[in-house]
Enzyme design. Sequence first.
Site, PDB file in Angstrom:
ATOM      1  N   ASN A 193      -3.626  18.347  29.528  1.00  0.00           N
ATOM      2  CA  ASN A 193      -2.608  19.186  29.422  1.00  0.00           C
ATOM      3  C   ASN A 193      -1.633  18.920  28.619  1.00  0.00           C
ATOM      4  O   ASN A 193      -1.078  20.127  27.924  1.00  0.00           O
ATOM      5  CB  ASN A 193      -2.193  19.173  30.979  1.00  0.00           C
ATOM      6  N   GLY A 204      -2.888  11.092  35.279  1.00  0.00           N
ATOM      7  CA  GLY A 204      -3.445  12.067  35.612  1.00  0.00           C
ATOM      8  C   GLY A 204      -3.433  12.614  37.397  1.00  0.00           C
ATOM      9  O   GLY A 204      -1.972  12.258  37.517  1.00  0.00           O
ATOM     10  N   SER A 205      -4.060  12.237  37.948  1.00  0.00           N
ATOM     11  CA  SER A 205      -3.914  12.241  39.129  1.00  0.00           C
ATOM     12  C   SER A 205      -3.712  11.361  40.491  1.00  0.00           C
ATOM     13  O   SER A 205      -4.063  10.654  39.586  1.00  0.00           O
ATOM     14  CB  SER A 205      -4.912  14.088  39.601  1.00  0.00           C
ATOM     15  N   GLY A 239      -5.476   7.876  40.270  1.00  0.00           N
ATOM     16  CA  GLY A 239      -4.866   6.754  39.703  1.00  0.00           C
ATOM     17  C   GLY A 239      -4.474   5.987  40.693  1.00  0.00           C
ATOM     18  O   GLY A 239      -5.114   4.513  40.855  1.00  0.00           O
ATOM     19  N   GLU A 286       1.577   7.243  35.704  1.00  0.00           N
ATOM     20  CA  GLU A 286       2.259   8.339  35.414  1.00  0.00           C
ATOM     21  C   GLU A 286       0.691   9.684  37.054  1.00  0.00           C
ATOM     22  O   GLU A 286       0.375  10.117  35.905  1.00  0.00           O
ATOM     23  CB  GLU A 286       2.169   8.705  34.442  1.00  0.00           C
ATOM     24  N   CYS A 334       2.661  17.978  34.555  1.00  0.00           N
ATOM     25  CA  CYS A 334       2.849  16.787  36.528  1.00  0.00           C
ATOM     26  C   CYS A 334       4.379  17.022  36.886  1.00  0.00           C
ATOM     27  O   CYS A 334       4.877  17.172  38.089  1.00  0.00           O
ATOM     28  CB  CYS A 334       2.735  15.122  35.895  1.00  0.00           C
TER      29      CYS A 334
END
Length: 496
Positions: free
Chosen positions: A153, A228-229, A233, A252, A286
Amino acid sequence: MLQLRLLIDNEWSDAQQSRTFPVTNPATGEVIAQAAEASADDVDRAVGAARSAFERGEWSEREPDDRADILLRVASLLNERQAEFARLECLDSGKPIRETSTVDIPYSIRAFEYFANIAREVKGEVIPVKGKRVLDFQTFEPHGVVAAITPWNFPLHLFTRAICPALAAGNTVVAKTSPMTPATSGLLGELLLAAGMPAGTINILHGGREAGEALVSHPDVRMITFTGSEPVGRSIMEASSRSPIIKKMILELGGKGAFIADADCDVEAAVASVLVGFCLTQGQVCCASTRLYLHADIYHDFLDRLVRRAESLRIGDPLDPKTQLGTLMNQAQLDRVDQAIRVAIGNGATLLTGGKRLTRPPLDKGFFYRPTILEVDRNDLPCVRDEIFGPVLTVKRITSLDEGVQLANDTDFGLGAAVWSRNVTKLFRAARQLDAGTVWMNMNLMSTMEAPFGGNKNSGIGREYGTMGLREYMKVKNQMVSLEDEASDFYTDSDT
């Protein structure tokens, strides 16, 4: 067409078996690059180069001033090619060039400048020891090989956010770009080499799950930084646990940001702020503001203005400087957003605006989606609980700021939250109660290189940015030396 090869030990190389994958422009479907697809063998080569470089000490033992000089040289080279990188980032990610040229690339330049300079200021500390003639002091040292896995992103910005503090701290790095947006991070390799980075210090790989799993589980990797997601993670934590050495980690992960607008807030300013909050980068952020808790006294006026503003946003060609909203990343992301909206409506949410893909030519070739606002009366709906990662906002009426804070905290995530009020006491009380890594008061969605950024709960562990972010990339060593003339004997005759 851009050819993206692997950068390993300061050499450009093809992947094993010469595997490649296409990189497409999500706004047009056109292939803009071919990227080498790293295998587990390529990961092993890269980590080996990084470990050897760390052990040689050409970077890790270099004076901070000397490391800073090279990082600042990269910043200067990137600044000279800023327009080129901004255009490529736009083609690679589908976000408007007004964002890539004012946010993504400038923030990337700033990362090199900031971390180059603050690394000069890292100092140890002397610790007083009561009643003992002992000198006790702590120092900060690099971990070794850092694995950086970065998202699609903010391709270059979050890539540099990971590698710059890692390098400034004296680590060597193996960085894996997202397979969806590898272009600018791959091109950055040219600048790193031109700036004089020692061989093996920074290695850049492109690839997917195979490369990622090999990297995080590699026994010679000492630290992992990942953005990321949440599900990925968790899988990284699991995969890295199989390594014989426990690794330091910064994660994160996802978010479900709340925006609380109290009755006395500046309505027009708050409307503009929440609009950015859920539409920046098409909502693929995010810390996006995706839940609006709106006081009943201003509810209708606020929503009327917000809906009008959302419907007036200019959606179109990301290369057009007038475009305000670009495209979602791919078909899977568009389907995910659309499905979440359909499920929300099926569960009683009211569609106020949006909820549709743009299909008029030439936008039909991309994944353009209208900003969507859903009115809800419950906090347990999937659209309120789950990260959608698109330009989707849910709105719920509240009767007090305290109610808004309670609802905002009713989530498994804790990355960012915003609260708006003209009453400073209420603002600070709410900020103290909100369980989020960052709380914005009468502002929204701003991060600075100087301030730590990260999440609570399922939004991750550790912090990026700032001096705290730099320290994450260093290990603490405590050292003690006796100042006695002779060493004392702990066991005396009376003990026998």
